[in-house]
Scaffold this active site. Sequence first.
Site, PDB file in Angstrom:
ATOM      1  N   CYS A 137       0.799  -1.224   0.000  1.00  0.00           N
ATOM      2  CA  CYS A 137       0.000   0.000   0.000  1.00  0.00           C
ATOM      3  C   CYS A 137       0.833   1.276   0.000  1.00  0.00           C
ATOM      4  CB  CYS A 137      -0.953   0.002   1.190  1.00  0.00           C
ATOM      5  SG  CYS A 137      -0.150  -0.366   2.765  1.00  0.00           S
ATOM      6  N   HIS A 252      -2.707   6.732   4.030  1.00  0.00           N
ATOM      7  CA  HIS A 252      -1.279   6.705   4.335  1.00  0.00           C
ATOM      8  C   HIS A 252      -0.607   7.981   3.809  1.00  0.00           C
ATOM      9  CE1 HIS A 252      -1.786   2.755   5.711  1.00  0.00           C
ATOM     10  NE2 HIS A 252      -1.070   2.058   4.847  1.00  0.00           N
TER      11      HIS A 252
END
Length: 347
Positions: A137, A252
Site C-alpha cells: 500500500c 497513508h
Amino acid sequence: MPLTTDAPAPRIALVGATGAVGTTLIRLIEERGFPYREVRLVASARSAGRELTVDGRPYRVEDLETFDFSTVDLAFFSAGSSVSRTWVPGAVAQGALVVDNTNAFRMDPATPLVVPQVNAHELDRRPDSGIVANPNCSTIPLVRLLRPVADRWGIRQVVVSTYQAASGRGHSGIAELQEASRVTLADPAAQAPAEEFTPTLAFNVIPFIDELLESGFTLEEQKMLQESRKILGLPHLDVTTTCVRVPVVNGHSEAAWVECNDVVDRDELVRLLAAEPEVTVHDATTPGAFPTPRTAGEPDHVHVGRVRVAPHNPRGFWMWVVADNLRIGAALNAIQIAEALTERGVL
C-alpha cells in the site's frame, strides 16, 4: 468500462469479500462499472453465509474451503498472505487468473508485480504463474511518482518515512484505534486495547510495522525496497525506509527525499508530477500547500505537496505524499490491473 475485445466479460470471485479491502473492491466495481457476467463473494468459514450486495443485487458469501475456482475466470485475493499461500495455487490450477493483494507472491520471478500507471506492459500476456501481484500500500503511490523522475533525471537514492493509518490492519485495526481512543479520552491512565497495535495506537505513533528482520529493518520496510526495484525495473535502486503507524483511521502519508543524477528544476518537477494520470499536486500554484488524509480530496488520486528542491543540493528534492491506502494502495490498483487485463483480451 467498455471492452475493447469481443470476448465475454469475465466471471469473477472476490476472496476476502467481507474485509476492508474486499468491501472497497465491491464499491469500486460498482463505481467504475467493471464488466463482469457473474460475481461470487468468498470468505473464510466464519464469514460465510453473510449477505452483501453488488450493483444492488444480494449475494451470499461462500465458504473458501469448498469454493470451486473452475467456475470463475478471475479471482481477487484480499484475505492475507497465509490464505493466499494456501489457496491461490489451487485456484490457478483450476484455471482462474489471480490478482493477489498480499505479500505472498510479489517477489516470485514468474509473477509480475504491477502498478498499471508504471508497468502495464507486464499485462500484455497471461503470466506464467497465473498470478498478478498487487504491491504494498505504501509502494504504489511512491513508484507512481518516481517513474517520471527516474525517466527525466535518473535517481541515486530515495529515503522515505511513512505515516500509515490504522486501516492498514483492516476493520479490526480501525475498531481498535476507535476503542483505544475512547478509553484513553475517558481515562488517560487506563489500559487501552493493544492487540492489533503494540503499544496502543491511540494518541501515539509506532515506528514498527510487520515483523523484525535480522537487518534491523522490518518486513514492511524491506517490501518497499524490493517492490520498488521490481516495479520500476531498477534492480540497484537505493531505497531506505522507516515505516510508522499513526493514529489515523484511513489514508497513508509519506515524506520522501529523492536524490537524482542531475540538477532538478522545481517548476519542471511540479509540471512533470502534475501531468501524471490521477495525480494532484497541491502546491503547483501555491508553494508550500499540502494534502492530509482528512483533506486531500479525490480518493482515487495520489496527492502531492511540499515539493522542495534542496538549495544546498539541487539534485535532491522532498515531497509529501498522501493516498487512500484501501483504494490507491490496494483495491483500486487491483481493479485497474483487471481492467488492463480485460482491455488486452488476456481474460
